[in-house]
Design an enzyme around this catalytic site. Structure first.
Site, PDB file in Angstrom:
ATOM      1  N   CYS A 189       0.861  -1.179   0.000  1.00 54.57           N
ATOM      2  CA  CYS A 189       0.000   0.000   0.000  1.00 54.57           C
ATOM      3  C   CYS A 189       0.898   1.231   0.000  1.00 54.57           C
ATOM      4  CB  CYS A 189      -0.933  -0.012   1.213  1.00 54.57           C
ATOM      5  SG  CYS A 189      -2.344   1.128   1.055  1.00 54.57           S
ATOM      6  N   TYR A 206      -2.659  -9.524  16.128  1.00 53.72           N
ATOM      7  CA  TYR A 206      -1.628  -9.048  17.050  1.00 53.72           C
ATOM      8  C   TYR A 206      -1.568  -9.910  18.304  1.00 53.72           C
ATOM      9  CZ  TYR A 206      -2.119  -5.101  13.897  1.00 53.72           C
ATOM     10  OH  TYR A 206      -2.185  -4.332  12.765  1.00 53.72           O
ATOM     11  N   SER A 227      -6.492  -3.721  14.697  1.00 52.81           N
ATOM     12  CA  SER A 227      -5.873  -3.067  15.852  1.00 52.81           C
ATOM     13  C   SER A 227      -6.843  -2.704  16.968  1.00 52.81           C
ATOM     14  CB  SER A 227      -5.125  -1.811  15.388  1.00 52.81           C
ATOM     15  OG  SER A 227      -5.992  -0.908  14.724  1.00 52.81           O
ATOM     16  N   LYS A 268     -12.238  -4.883   2.227  1.00 51.54           N
ATOM     17  CA  LYS A 268     -11.684  -4.024   3.267  1.00 51.54           C
ATOM     18  C   LYS A 268     -12.639  -2.857   3.476  1.00 51.54           C
ATOM     19  CE  LYS A 268      -7.517  -1.370   4.488  1.00 51.54           C
ATOM     20  NZ  LYS A 268      -6.176  -0.965   4.020  1.00 51.54           N
ATOM     21  N   ARG A 301     -11.211   7.673   3.722  1.00 55.55           N
ATOM     22  CA  ARG A 301     -10.950   6.640   2.707  1.00 55.55           C
ATOM     23  C   ARG A 301     -12.227   5.978   2.207  1.00 55.55           C
ATOM     24  NH1 ARG A 301      -5.815   4.545   6.241  1.00 55.55           N
ATOM     25  NH2 ARG A 301      -4.364   6.143   5.516  1.00 55.55           N
ATOM     26  N   LYS A 309     -11.374  -7.748   6.110  1.00 50.78           N
ATOM     27  CA  LYS A 309     -10.833  -6.847   7.119  1.00 50.78           C
ATOM     28  C   LYS A 309     -11.849  -5.734   7.388  1.00 50.78           C
ATOM     29  CE  LYS A 309      -6.849  -3.808   8.009  1.00 50.78           C
ATOM     30  NZ  LYS A 309      -5.605  -3.256   7.465  1.00 50.78           N
TER      31      LYS A 309
END
Length: 327
Positions: free
Chosen positions: A119, A312, A273, A194, A216, A247
């Site tokens: 990206c 994560y 996240s 996404k 976005r 995602k």
């Protein structure tokens, strides 16, 4: 009395529960995202993502050694450069931060499967995932730079390219670029679905990639749309994607299930996240049992159809599995 089913017979003890368990989380399901930065001696925890750090190249070895020791088979590399410009030129610099990180990892651990996020948002001074012209994100000129980025990452030794930009035609463009550069065996894991999600907040802190104007939503998907997700994925399959990704994860398990039912490609899900940060914050306050909550979430993603989970939590999950935690 009218006969009724005795479902509890298969729940009486752990032995029978484990024997009939339908879905299992395994360490081989996991992909661990990493943030690599410029500089020396850097290992700094990201405040909004407890336990996740920025690493400079000279401190990256210790993290990668731990990942390998835990049996996690793959990492996803994000780079955070010092210098940014309008076209994100450091994204496709042969000596860029991601390219150097890939080379370092593959030299130390050739068997670790390295995926490169492809990206421009971390590298542009405006924070968008493509080239800005007259205040708009120009799709086709962005594709040219994304192809250059993917080829440079493959040249550095990436085992897989993971384009996350959501430009129309990005899979076809990158597939053609890789093939023409001799990388016909490098697969593409497309961020096929996404969403323009509020769950990315901590990541944008970690990657220093918040948009400097607007948002976005002109290229990432509306969270309200499900059929559109199938159209997006179908386009990527037709263009040559090898794997599909959804995602975020937690709020989009229905989308994950739809993709798994519709397409025969492997499907990944990104446990993003803010999903991670919410669990960590609640655990630090003593409100939840972190281990049980995380494993339940991982299992839900597997149950919804995930073949791979980018998370994560990967190191913690690997430790729990090694210690006998049932997934």
């Amino acid at each position: 009395m009218k006969p009724f089913a005795r479902h509890r017979r298969l729940r009486r003890n752990e032995a029978i529960r484990s024997m009939v368990r339908e879905h299992h989380v395994q360490v081989t399901d996991l992909i661990y995202p990493l943030f690599v930065v410029e500089g020396n001696g850097v290992k700094e925890e990201i405040p909004s993502m407890p336990g996740v750090c920025h690493f400079s190249l000279d401190r990256l070895d210790e993290e990668i050694d731990e990942v390998v020791d835990l049996g996690i088979p793959s990492v996803l590399i994000f780079g955070v450069p010092n210098e940014k410009d309008a076209c994100g030129s450091s994204a496709y610099d042969e000596n860029g931060i991601v390219q150097r990180a890939i080379r370092r990892i593959k030299e130390r651990h050739p068997g670790l499967y390295v995926i490169a996020d492809t990206c421009l948002c971390q590298y542009t001074d405006h924070g968008h995932c493509g080239v800005v012209e007259d205040g708009e994100i120009d799709n086709d000129s962005s594709l040219e730079l994304l192809v250059k980025t993917a080829v440079s990452q493959a040249r550095a030794g990436a085992d897989m390219i993971a384009p996350s930009n959501m430009m129309d035609g990005f899979v076809a463009a990158i597939r053609q670029g890789l093939d023409e550069s001799g990388f016909t065996n490098i697969p593409i894991m497309s961020y096929a679905v996404k969403y323009a999600s509020a769950f990315y907040g901590p990541f944008r802190d970690a990657a220093h990639s918040a948009p400097q104007f607007g948002d976005r939503r002109t290229y990432q998907m509306d969270p309200a749309n499900a059929r559109e997700a199938l159209r997006e994925a179908a386009s990527d399959v037709e263009e040559g994607a090898d794997l599909l990704m959804v995602k975020p994860g937690m709020a989009y398990l229905d989308i994950l299930y739809r993709l798994k039912e519709r397409f025969d490609l492997p499907v990944a899900v990104y446990n993003v996240s803010a999903e991670y940060a919410m669990v960590k914050a609640a655990a630090q306050n003593g409100w939840i049992d972190e281990q049980r909550i995380v494993m339940e979430l991982m299992t839900a993603m597997k149950r919804a159809g995930a073949d791979l989970i980018l998370t994560y939590h990967a190191k913690d999950v690997a430790r729990w599995l090694r210690g006998g935690m049932i997934g």
